[in-house]
Design a protein around this motif. Structure first.
Motif: not given
Length: 627
Positions: A68-81
């Protein structure tokens, strides 16, 4: 189980800035929410962004957490949620987080930071289940126990602080006992020298006309050594007491920081609580200051007495030296007597220290028994709650599904601990480990080992006395005796048993087919609770008959009391579940986009196209079925 009138937690809104879902804004309904779209349009990522923002990664599953950490980094990049949540108490908070490992930042509706933590689910909690995770639950007793505990979160939260405090005290107690045992063992070999020293002193013959005077001076010199040790010990004890008072002063001065800022309607009360604690801290710190001053004055007096003693010793040592100078022939024997007396005094002081440590060890052992009893009592309370919950779940789902629970039934950690202690001994120990963990609870095993109860141990485990003797030697020697302390403190977990009635016979969920596993677990997840339920494709591995007869029925029964957010490819869930909100996703391969959203009636064409395969496919199936 949640009462119909009981308020529940809700996820109100999701906003994403940057990454694959840049610009996404979703407002969730209080009931059933369905996220639909073609495969690869980022539906799963939406659920995982919510999970990530709320800090609810599956910490008990490192592999899944890493994925899940890899998925978040790949899809959020430098963004925020950002996720807007509403607690069951009606408080609304904004939770903000980036893609890194930073903790979620929580603010109120106006954006002002608030000092609350989302850990342990005491402020807000939601239940997240990734794709295929439901199947995994069926084979994991720990995951099944977590499901049961979700229904009694508040009750467990009331017990947990006391349990953590007791566990911390027990850990310190173990360290203190181990330290004292080591200190005593290190001294005991040297103390065996005392009887021999006494004999040699008694046999020592100074001789000569002044024999009595010399022997007396030798004894007095030994007494002076003892006097120096005594006054030194007094000073060291006073210094240690000052350090402890200093630590305690820092603690009481921080009383006011125990209160977190409250944004609720009782904020004034908590302001008063903070003032009360701060005043108490200042008052106690003042009293401790007086105690410190008294000890410092006492220490100064001790230092004066130490100087006075040093002056007295100087004159007495001069007298001793002058006496030896007059009697050259007795010098060697006198010096030997002084050396033996000094060594004897040193060992007698060590003996007194050992005796004090034994007394301290006895007190710690009594304290340990009380701590273990208190932890056991807390575990009994938790087990009673779990047992009640298991019965309630069974009452709701029988005869199809039943849930039971065995106290202290989960013994994997116990068996692992035993294997670590026994491996490498050139014996087949797995069978022995199995006998131990099945027949002797950790505390009872430790009791037998510490008493070297060979016959009792052999009888309990149905092994030969020779094997029991070997086991005692090995276990007592492991980690210098620390293993027994760790074993005694080991808290065995309860073990659930979830079963499905198949052909009139109840079968353990772990032995079922993939589809049956999901058939067993999903109805439990769909029971009413005050926590939002988020599932990625709940229909996986289920036939449409079960989805219609069980899943849709359960959705209808619970959605008025519990928020549901599902990613789904099955039309029965949004249509027959009468979804309050449907979100349609699409993607160009680089970015996701929310094409549209609305209730199930407004989006029936999109549901028909995406989930039914279009009107033509739907009508063709209807024609084939003869309707």
């Amino acid at each position: 189980m949640t009462d119909a009138a009981h308020a529940s937690h809700k996820i109100l809104r999701l906003e994403v800035r940057g990454g694959f879902w840049d610009g996404l804004e979703m407002d969730f309904a209080a009931g059933l929410n369905c996220i639909i779209g073609a495969r690869g349009t980022g539906k799963t990522t939406i659920l995982e962004l919510c999970r990530h923002c709320l800090g609810q990664a599956p910490i008990d599953d490192p592999q899944r957490e890493q994925q899940l950490t890899k998925l978040i980094k790949a899809n959020l990049d430098r963004g925020t949620v950002e996720v807007v949540i509403e607690t069951r108490d009606g408080m609304i908070y904004r939770v903000h987080r980036g893609a890194t490992g930073d903790e979620p930042e929580v603010s109120d509706q106006r954006g002002s930071p608030v000092e609350i933590s989302l850990h342990r689910g005491q402020v807000f909690a939601a239940d997240f289940y990734s794709q295929h995770q439901i199947e995994d639950i069926a084979i994991s007793p720990r995951a099944q126990l977590a499901i049961i505990d979700q229904f009694i979160t508040d009750e467990i939260a009331e017990i947990e602080p006391e349990r953590r405090a007791l566990a911390s005290d027990l850990e310190k107690n173990s360290a203190d006992i181990h330290r004292l045992r080591q200190a005593i063992a290190d001294r005991e070999e040297a103390l065996a020298e005392i009887p021999e020293l006494k004999k040699r002193l008694e046999a020592l013959d100074v001789g000569g006309e002044q024999a009595d005077d010399i022997n007396r001076e030798v004894a007095l010199k030994g007494s002076r050594d003892q006097e120096k040790r005594t006054i030194k010990r007094a000073d060291e004890t006073l210094a240690a007491s000052l350090d402890k008072l200093e630590d305690l002063t820092r603690t009481v001065k921080s009383f006011g920081r125990l209160v977190e800022r409250s944004e609720g309607e009782n904020a004034k009360l908590f302001e008063r609580l903070q003032l009360v604690l701060e005043q108490a801290g200042n008052d106690v710190a003042g009293q401790l200051g007086s105690a410190r001053k008294l000890i410092e004055e006492t220490r100064a007096s001790v230092e004066d007495l130490e100087r006075e003693l040093g002056e007295a010793h100087a004159g007495q040592e001069q007298r001793y030296a002058e006496l030896l100078q007059k009697h050259q022939d007795a010098q060697a024997q006198a010096r030997e007597g002084a050396r033996l007396q000094a060594r004897l005094n040193e060992l007698l002081e060590q003996k007194r220290q050992v005796e004090r440590r034994r007394q301290e060890l006895n007190e710690l052992t009594k304290q340990r028994g009380n701590l273990l009893d208190q932890l056991s009592e807390l575990h009994d309370r938790v087990f009673a709650l779990r047992q009640r919950t298991a019965r309630e779940i069974s009452a709701r789902l029988e005869p199809d599904i039943r849930v039971g629970i065995t106290q202290f039934g989960e013994r994997v950690d116990y068996a692992d601990c035993l294997r670590d202690a026994l491996k490498g001994q050139g014996r087949h120990y797995n069978a022995l480990v199995s006998r131990i963990e099945q027949n002797l609870p950790p505390r009872e095993l430790v009791r037998l080992l510490e008493r070297s109860a060979v016959s009792e141990l052999a009888t309990a485990l149905e092994i030969r006395d020779e094997q029991a003797d070997w086991l005692i030697d090995r276990m007592r020697a492991a980690e210098d005796g620390k293993l027994l302390l760790d074993l005694e403190a080991l808290q065995l977990e309860d073990r659930p048993k979830i079963e499905l009635c198949d052909g009139g016979t109840y079968k353990d969920a772990s032995t079922l087919s993939t589809g049956q596993k999901c058939t067993t677990i999903l109805p439990i997840l769909l029971l009413d609770s005050d926590r939002p339920l988020l599932i990625d494709q709940p229909e996986d591995n289920l036939d449409n008959a079960f989805i219609y007869e069980t899943v849709v029925r359960n959705i209808g029964a619970v959605k008025a009391k519990r928020q549901l957010i599902f990613v789904t490819h099955n039309p029965n869930i949004p249509v027959l579940g009468d979804a309050d909100a449907v979100f349609v996703t699409e993607s160009d391969g680089q970015h996701g986009k929310l094409r549209t959203n609305g209730d199930v009636d407004k989006l029936k064409l999109e549901i028909e196209q995406i989930l039914e395969g279009g009107a033509e496919a739907f009508l063709e199936r209807k024609r084939r079925y003869g309707y």
